[in-house]
Design a protein around this motif. Structure first.
Motif, PDB file in Angstrom:
ATOM      1  N   GLN A  76       0.833  -1.198   0.000  1.00 29.11           N
ATOM      2  CA  GLN A  76       0.000   0.000   0.000  1.00 29.11           C
ATOM      3  C   GLN A  76       0.872   1.254   0.000  1.00 29.11           C
ATOM      4  O   GLN A  76       0.582   2.230  -0.701  1.00 29.11           O
ATOM      5  CB  GLN A  76      -0.912  -0.011   1.223  1.00 29.11           C
ATOM      6  CG  GLN A  76      -1.896   1.144   1.261  1.00 29.11           C
ATOM      7  CD  GLN A  76      -2.769   1.106   2.510  1.00 29.11           C
ATOM      8  OE1 GLN A  76      -2.467   0.402   3.467  1.00 29.11           O
ATOM      9  NE2 GLN A  76      -3.831   1.863   2.495  1.00 29.11           N
ATOM     10  N   LEU A  77       1.951   1.220   0.771  1.00 33.76           N
ATOM     11  CA  LEU A  77       2.866   2.364   0.817  1.00 33.76           C
ATOM     12  C   LEU A  77       3.515   2.592  -0.544  1.00 33.76           C
ATOM     13  O   LEU A  77       3.634   3.739  -0.996  1.00 33.76           O
ATOM     14  CB  LEU A  77       3.927   2.130   1.893  1.00 33.76           C
ATOM     15  CG  LEU A  77       4.882   3.283   2.168  1.00 33.76           C
ATOM     16  CD1 LEU A  77       4.109   4.488   2.672  1.00 33.76           C
ATOM     17  CD2 LEU A  77       5.908   2.862   3.204  1.00 33.76           C
ATOM     18  N   GLN A  78       3.916   1.516  -1.216  1.00 31.27           N
ATOM     19  CA  GLN A  78       4.496   1.652  -2.549  1.00 31.27           C
ATOM     20  C   GLN A  78       3.473   2.206  -3.536  1.00 31.27           C
ATOM     21  O   GLN A  78       3.801   3.057  -4.364  1.00 31.27           O
ATOM     22  CB  GLN A  78       5.021   0.308  -3.035  1.00 31.27           C
ATOM     23  CG  GLN A  78       6.285  -0.144  -2.342  1.00 31.27           C
ATOM     24  CD  GLN A  78       6.722  -1.524  -2.789  1.00 31.27           C
ATOM     25  OE1 GLN A  78       6.017  -2.211  -3.517  1.00 31.27           O
ATOM     26  NE2 GLN A  78       7.901  -1.946  -2.350  1.00 31.27           N
ATOM     27  N   GLN A  79       2.233   1.730  -3.426  1.00 31.21           N
ATOM     28  CA  GLN A  79       1.182   2.220  -4.320  1.00 31.21           C
ATOM     29  C   GLN A  79       0.932   3.710  -4.080  1.00 31.21           C
ATOM     30  O   GLN A  79       0.849   4.492  -5.030  1.00 31.21           O
ATOM     31  CB  GLN A  79      -0.103   1.437  -4.102  1.00 31.21           C
ATOM     32  CG  GLN A  79      -1.247   1.902  -4.984  1.00 31.21           C
ATOM     33  CD  GLN A  79      -2.559   1.190  -4.650  1.00 31.21           C
ATOM     34  OE1 GLN A  79      -2.612   0.407  -3.726  1.00 31.21           O
ATOM     35  NE2 GLN A  79      -3.575   1.480  -5.414  1.00 31.21           N
ATOM     36  N   LEU A  80       0.831   4.088  -2.796  1.00 32.26           N
ATOM     37  CA  LEU A  80       0.625   5.500  -2.480  1.00 32.26           C
ATOM     38  C   LEU A  80       1.813   6.349  -2.922  1.00 32.26           C
ATOM     39  O   LEU A  80       1.639   7.467  -3.414  1.00 32.26           O
ATOM     40  CB  LEU A  80       0.377   5.671  -0.980  1.00 32.26           C
ATOM     41  CG  LEU A  80      -0.966   5.156  -0.468  1.00 32.26           C
ATOM     42  CD1 LEU A  80      -1.021   5.252   1.052  1.00 32.26           C
ATOM     43  CD2 LEU A  80      -2.113   5.915  -1.088  1.00 32.26           C
ATOM     44  N   SER A  81       3.004   5.815  -2.755  1.00 34.30           N
ATOM     45  CA  SER A  81       4.203   6.537  -3.183  1.00 34.30           C
ATOM     46  C   SER A  81       4.202   6.725  -4.703  1.00 34.30           C
ATOM     47  O   SER A  81       4.522   7.810  -5.203  1.00 34.30           O
ATOM     48  CB  SER A  81       5.449   5.784  -2.745  1.00 34.30           C
ATOM     49  OG  SER A  81       6.598   6.414  -3.211  1.00 34.30           O
ATOM     50  N   ALA A  82       3.811   5.673  -5.425  1.00 32.66           N
ATOM     51  CA  ALA A  82       3.741   5.779  -6.887  1.00 32.66           C
ATOM     52  C   ALA A  82       2.675   6.787  -7.298  1.00 32.66           C
ATOM     53  O   ALA A  82       2.904   7.618  -8.192  1.00 32.66           O
ATOM     54  CB  ALA A  82       3.441   4.405  -7.494  1.00 32.66           C
ATOM     55  N   GLU A  83       1.509   6.744  -6.636  1.00 32.77           N
ATOM     56  CA  GLU A  83       0.453   7.714  -6.943  1.00 32.77           C
ATOM     57  C   GLU A  83       0.917   9.127  -6.633  1.00 32.77           C
ATOM     58  O   GLU A  83       0.651  10.058  -7.395  1.00 32.77           O
ATOM     59  CB  GLU A  83      -0.812   7.383  -6.150  1.00 32.77           C
ATOM     60  CG  GLU A  83      -1.543   6.141  -6.618  1.00 32.77           C
ATOM     61  CD  GLU A  83      -2.725   5.787  -5.731  1.00 32.77           C
ATOM     62  OE1 GLU A  83      -3.046   6.570  -4.803  1.00 32.77           O
ATOM     63  OE2 GLU A  83      -3.332   4.734  -5.967  1.00 32.77           O
ATOM     64  N   HIS A  84       1.608   9.281  -5.491  1.00 30.84           N
ATOM     65  CA  HIS A  84       2.089  10.612  -5.108  1.00 30.84           C
ATOM     66  C   HIS A  84       3.106  11.139  -6.110  1.00 30.84           C
ATOM     67  O   HIS A  84       3.045  12.301  -6.512  1.00 30.84           O
ATOM     68  CB  HIS A  84       2.704  10.537  -3.708  1.00 30.84           C
ATOM     69  CG  HIS A  84       3.138  11.859  -3.187  1.00 30.84           C
ATOM     70  ND1 HIS A  84       4.449  12.263  -3.190  1.00 30.84           N
ATOM     71  CD2 HIS A  84       2.432  12.899  -2.673  1.00 30.84           C
ATOM     72  CE1 HIS A  84       4.543  13.468  -2.704  1.00 30.84           C
ATOM     73  NE2 HIS A  84       3.335  13.880  -2.375  1.00 30.84           N
ATOM     74  N   SER A  85       4.039  10.276  -6.525  1.00 27.05           N
ATOM     75  CA  SER A  85       5.034  10.741  -7.505  1.00 27.05           C
ATOM     76  C   SER A  85       4.358  11.063  -8.838  1.00 27.05           C
ATOM     77  O   SER A  85       4.731  12.031  -9.496  1.00 27.05           O
ATOM     78  CB  SER A  85       6.134   9.699  -7.682  1.00 27.05           C
ATOM     79  OG  SER A  85       5.599   8.512  -8.242  1.00 27.05           O
ATOM     80  N   GLN A  90       2.507  15.236 -12.502  1.00 27.98           N
ATOM     81  CA  GLN A  90       1.416  15.919 -13.199  1.00 27.98           C
ATOM     82  C   GLN A  90       1.332  17.377 -12.766  1.00 27.98           C
ATOM     83  O   GLN A  90       1.142  18.264 -13.603  1.00 27.98           O
ATOM     84  CB  GLN A  90       0.082  15.210 -12.919  1.00 27.98           C
ATOM     85  CG  GLN A  90      -0.049  13.868 -13.583  1.00 27.98           C
ATOM     86  CD  GLN A  90      -1.303  13.123 -13.143  1.00 27.98           C
ATOM     87  OE1 GLN A  90      -1.982  13.532 -12.210  1.00 27.98           O
ATOM     88  NE2 GLN A  90      -1.602  12.032 -13.829  1.00 27.98           N
ATOM     89  N   ALA A  91       1.471  17.609 -11.447  1.00 27.30           N
ATOM     90  CA  ALA A  91       1.425  18.987 -10.953  1.00 27.30           C
ATOM     91  C   ALA A  91       2.598  19.795 -11.504  1.00 27.30           C
ATOM     92  O   ALA A  91       2.427  20.957 -11.892  1.00 27.30           O
ATOM     93  CB  ALA A  91       1.441  19.001  -9.429  1.00 27.30           C
ATOM     94  N   ALA A  92       3.781  19.182 -11.538  1.00 24.11           N
ATOM     95  CA  ALA A  92       4.946  19.883 -12.081  1.00 24.11           C
ATOM     96  C   ALA A  92       4.751  20.188 -13.561  1.00 24.11           C
ATOM     97  O   ALA A  92       5.072  21.286 -14.025  1.00 24.11           O
ATOM     98  CB  ALA A  92       6.203  19.046 -11.883  1.00 24.11           C
ATOM     99  N   ALA A  93       4.195  19.221 -14.301  1.00 26.78           N
ATOM    100  CA  ALA A  93       3.939  19.460 -15.721  1.00 26.78           C
ATOM    101  C   ALA A  93       2.909  20.558 -15.909  1.00 26.78           C
ATOM    102  O   ALA A  93       3.053  21.426 -16.782  1.00 26.78           O
ATOM    103  CB  ALA A  93       3.469  18.166 -16.390  1.00 26.78           C
ATOM    104  N   LEU A  94       1.860  20.545 -15.069  1.00 23.35           N
ATOM    105  CA  LEU A  94       0.829  21.577 -15.162  1.00 23.35           C
ATOM    106  C   LEU A  94       1.406  22.941 -14.819  1.00 23.35           C
ATOM    107  O   LEU A  94       1.153  23.929 -15.532  1.00 23.35           O
ATOM    108  CB  LEU A  94      -0.331  21.240 -14.218  1.00 23.35           C
ATOM    109  CG  LEU A  94      -1.484  22.234 -14.192  1.00 23.35           C
ATOM    110  CD1 LEU A  94      -2.171  22.275 -15.555  1.00 23.35           C
ATOM    111  CD2 LEU A  94      -2.475  21.860 -13.101  1.00 23.35           C
ATOM    112  N   LEU A  95       2.206  23.010 -13.737  1.00 22.92           N
ATOM    113  CA  LEU A  95       2.824  24.292 -13.372  1.00 22.92           C
ATOM    114  C   LEU A  95       3.777  24.770 -14.456  1.00 22.92           C
ATOM    115  O   LEU A  95       3.830  25.963 -14.760  1.00 22.92           O
ATOM    116  CB  LEU A  95       3.558  24.156 -12.043  1.00 22.92           C
ATOM    117  CG  LEU A  95       2.673  24.056 -10.806  1.00 22.92           C
ATOM    118  CD1 LEU A  95       3.523  23.787  -9.578  1.00 22.92           C
ATOM    119  CD2 LEU A  95       1.868  25.320 -10.624  1.00 22.92           C
TER     120      LEU A  95
END
Length: 187
Positions: A76-85, A90-95
């Motif tokens: 679950q931590l790996q999945q959340l980490s992957a989602e967060h990255s 996406q946020a960096a690309a949008l910014l």
């Protein structure tokens, strides 16, 4: 007398048999107590052994459950980490896209203003119709002034009441880009 001797010998024999029987009963009782003690010790050892086996099974099951929970938590931590990255990318690309768009808008606006200054001298205006109408309304109001907002690429009109003296009117703080071009639009 013989009868008395026979009677006494029978009494002595009965007494001796009774004592022998009592000694035998005491020996049997001692053996029974010893046997019960051994059996109790054996059953206590068996109970302790069973307890130890059950505790070992419980500990093993607990360790397996802990390992499964740790593995699930790690997944679950790996999945959340992957989602967060992914979200960060996406946020960096949008910014980056927004910054690029603002930069391109500012560059285009600066080109328009630079070209507008050169064309204004020639009598040609590059401003859209609505901006010209706002500028006209702003210049027709007494005490009104306008500034250019570089981010909105539009003219913002501020009107001060007639009763306020010109020196007391508060001017909004303009961006450095707008301050450069404030002279162009005039107060």
């Amino acid at each position: 007398m013989e009868l008395l001797k026979a009677h006494q010998s029978r009494d002595a024999e009965a007494s001796r048999l009774q004592q022998a029987l009592q000694c035998q009963e005491e020996a049997d009782a001692a053996k029974l107590v010893e046997l019960m003690r051994r059996q109790e010790a054996a059953s206590a050892a068996a109970v302790e052994e069973a307890k130890a086996a059950i505790e070992a099974q419980l500990v093993e099951r607990f360790r397996e459950e802990q390992a499964a929970a740790a593995e699930a938590h790690s997944a679950q931590l790996q999945q959340l980490s992957a989602e967060h990255s992914t979200q960060l990318q996406q946020a960096a690309a949008l910014l980056e896209a927004q910054a690029r768009e603002k930069f391109e808008t500012a560059v285009a606006h600066e080109r328009v203003i630079g070209a507008g200054g050169a064309r204004r001298e020639a009598g040609v205006s590059l401003r859209p119709q609505a901006a010209r109408a706002r500028r006209r309304r702003a210049h027709t109001r007494p005490g009104a002034y306008c500034i250019l907002d570089a981010e909105l690429s539009d003219v913002i009109v501020f009107a001060a009441p007639r009763s306020t003296p010109a020196a007391a009117r508060a001017r909004p703080r303009a961006t450095p880009f707008a301050q450069q071009h404030l002279k162009f639009h005039g107060p």
